[in-house]
Design a protein around this motif. Structure first.
Motif, PDB file in Angstrom:
ATOM      1  N   MET A  50       0.988   5.208  67.800  1.00  0.00           N
ATOM      2  CA  MET A  50       1.086   4.062  66.902  1.00  0.00           C
ATOM      3  C   MET A  50      -0.291   3.536  66.496  1.00  0.00           C
ATOM      4  N   THR A  51      -1.287   3.723  67.360  1.00  0.00           N
ATOM      5  CA  THR A  51      -2.657   3.367  66.998  1.00  0.00           C
ATOM      6  C   THR A  51      -3.114   4.193  65.794  1.00  0.00           C
ATOM      7  N   HIS A  52      -2.759   5.471  65.832  1.00  0.00           N
ATOM      8  CA  HIS A  52      -3.136   6.340  64.706  1.00  0.00           C
ATOM      9  C   HIS A  52      -2.336   5.999  63.451  1.00  0.00           C
ATOM     10  N   VAL A  53      -1.082   5.621  63.621  1.00  0.00           N
ATOM     11  CA  VAL A  53      -0.291   5.204  62.446  1.00  0.00           C
ATOM     12  C   VAL A  53      -0.995   4.023  61.776  1.00  0.00           C
ATOM     13  N   ALA A  54      -1.409   3.058  62.594  1.00  0.00           N
ATOM     14  CA  ALA A  54      -2.077   1.876  62.027  1.00  0.00           C
ATOM     15  C   ALA A  54      -3.393   2.251  61.362  1.00  0.00           C
ATOM     16  N   ALA A  55      -4.090   3.227  61.913  1.00  0.00           N
ATOM     17  CA  ALA A  55      -5.398   3.595  61.378  1.00  0.00           C
ATOM     18  C   ALA A  55      -5.298   4.430  60.104  1.00  0.00           C
ATOM     19  N   GLU A  56      -4.257   5.244  60.014  1.00  0.00           N
ATOM     20  CA  GLU A  56      -4.152   6.168  58.870  1.00  0.00           C
ATOM     21  C   GLU A  56      -3.372   5.587  57.694  1.00  0.00           C
ATOM     22  N   CYS A  57      -2.502   4.605  57.972  1.00  0.00           N
ATOM     23  CA  CYS A  57      -1.482   4.238  56.975  1.00  0.00           C
ATOM     24  C   CYS A  57      -1.677   2.846  56.379  1.00  0.00           C
ATOM     25  N   GLY A  58      -1.128   2.677  55.187  1.00  0.00           N
ATOM     26  CA  GLY A  58      -1.022   1.355  54.593  1.00  0.00           C
ATOM     27  C   GLY A  58       0.425   0.926  54.465  1.00  0.00           C
ATOM     28  N   MET A  59       1.322   1.855  54.767  1.00  0.00           N
ATOM     29  CA  MET A  59       2.754   1.572  54.625  1.00  0.00           C
ATOM     30  C   MET A  59       3.525   2.365  55.669  1.00  0.00           C
ATOM     31  N   VAL A  60       4.595   1.779  56.164  1.00  0.00           N
ATOM     32  CA  VAL A  60       5.481   2.514  57.070  1.00  0.00           C
ATOM     33  C   VAL A  60       6.922   2.373  56.598  1.00  0.00           C
ATOM     34  N   VAL A  61       7.751   3.286  57.069  1.00  0.00           N
ATOM     35  CA  VAL A  61       9.184   3.254  56.767  1.00  0.00           C
ATOM     36  C   VAL A  61       9.900   3.635  58.061  1.00  0.00           C
TER      37      VAL A  61
END
Ligand code: XIL
Length: 377
Positions: free
Chosen positions: A72-83
């Motif tokens: 989830m740390t990487h999701v926050a670092a790589e992304c501007g949007m989630v689904v």
């Protein structure tokens, strides 16, 4: 291309990323993994995308949201949007006919809020992901009431907090033999084609600010059945607009297959242009690349997957109609493809930008390079 990218766009090295990640201070009161703004500000894919007026995002599996803080740390670092991969589907939100359970969806909202990520909702109408009670109880008499109530409650619950709704998912199936190419689903059987009208109107009523998307798959290749699906999509959205159905965007799922030949140059960008010329936005909503047609060797697979994705992304991003890209998961730690299309040799697929150790793969670099090379919009 990668050198050029590195010259123009700050991309953190693996070591830099590890150092930054190690220095993270979790948000104390947050019940879900969250990272400090520092990591969000490092050059992940979304940062690269934003230089071109695009965004990058990913689907989040709820088990991983609970258990995998590192991912989830990487999701926050790589992304501007989630689904939510499942958390906004009927089966999750509607344990019984009278109940709404927003627990999992709200966990994703909390994670997104803490990390300043935008959220898209997926999905309000689909022939899968439904609770048994709905499949058993749906009739032509109660269908409109059930559908409108669900959409009003769910979309109303998240009003002002979601940027997109996939209002209808996978409505097309030319092979089902109807002249309008609509898929034979529980909603079609109960309500006829007007289920689409009902759903889009109800969504607009409950949250006028969330962009209303029609999402579907199988429009990526030169294959005759995919050509039919591209034509069917254009005809469907034209038809919806002609009767004032408030649709605003089309989502192309883009579940790719590394061994499938892409269409001639121009076919995909023209398709996106055709959708845009109707006044609709286009998003790549669920990209991943199957590798079950490729040999076991990791390097060969990763290179072929990356090359394939690069060619696809270059083709679609050539049209300024595409406004953003999401992958269906960020790391090979989990992909639905392992259940849906397991490799014959039993090896897990490698369809996503990060490997199981959360290292950036050639696919990550291919996405980064395609974003950096895309014409600005
Ligand atoms: C899939 C999820 O990834 C699976 O975990 C779940 O079991 C079934 O649904 N197209 C869609 C997505 O629109 O909702 C699907 O997600 C993948 C295909």
């Amino acid at each position: 291309m990668l050198r050029r990218l590195a010259e123009t766009t700050p991309i953190i090295t693996r070591r830099g990323f590890a150092a930054a990640a190690a220095s993270l201070v979790p948000v104390a009161a947050c019940p879900v993994p969250a990272v400090s703004r520092a990591v969000g500000a490092l050059a992940g894919l979304d940062t690269i995308a934003r230089h071109k007026g695009l965004f990058f995002g990913t689907a989040v599996d709820q088990v991983l949201l609970h258990d995998d803080a590192a991912l989830m740390t990487h999701v926050a670092a790589e992304c501007g949007m989630v689904v939510g991969e499942a958390s906004f589907k009927w089966a999750e939100l509607r344990p019984t006919r009278s109940e709404f359970d927003f627990t999992e969806a709200e966990r994703l909202m909390t994670f997104a809020d803490h990390n300043r990520l935008r959220v898209r909702g997926h999905t309000l109408v689909w022939h899968e992901g439904n609770p048994e009670w709905l499949v058993e109880k749906l009739t032509p008499r109660n269908a409109e009431r059930l559908l409108v109530r669900h959409i009003h409650e769910v979309v109303g619950h998240f009003r002002g907090r979601l940027v997109h709704w996939d209002v209808v998912n996978e409505p097309l199936q030319p092979d089902d033999g109807r002249a309008d190419a609509l898929r034979d689903t529980l909603w079609l059987r109960a309500l006829g084609p007007r289920y689409l009208d009902i759903a889009f109107h109800a969504c607009a009523e409950a949250d006028p600010g969330a962009l209303r998307v029609l999402n579907d798959f199988g429009m990526d290749y030169a294959l005759p059945w995919q050509e039919r699906r591209r034509g069917a999509m254009l005809a469907l959205v034209s038809d919806l607009l002609a009767r004032d159905v408030p649709i605003q965007a089309v989502g192309l799922q883009a579940h790719l297959d590394a061994v499938e030949p892409l269409p001639e140059p121009g076919v995909l960008s023209r398709f996106v242009d055709d959708i845009s010329s109707l006044g609709l936005r286009v998003f790549i909503t669920e990209m991943d690349v199957r590798d079950d047609g490729l040999p076991a060797d990791t390097a060969i697979r990763d290179a072929a997957v990356a090359e394939h994705a690069r060619a696809f992304l270059d083709a679609v991003l050539a049209s300024r109609g595409v406004r953003g890209i999401l992958t269906w998961g960020l790391s090979d730690r989990r992909s639905w493809l392992n259940e849906k299309f397991p490799r014959k040799d039993g090896l897990p697929q490698r369809p996503l930008p990060l490997d199981v150790d959360l290292r950036r793969k050639p696919l990550w670099s291919a996405i980064a390079a395609a974003l950096a090379a895309a014409p600005a919009r």
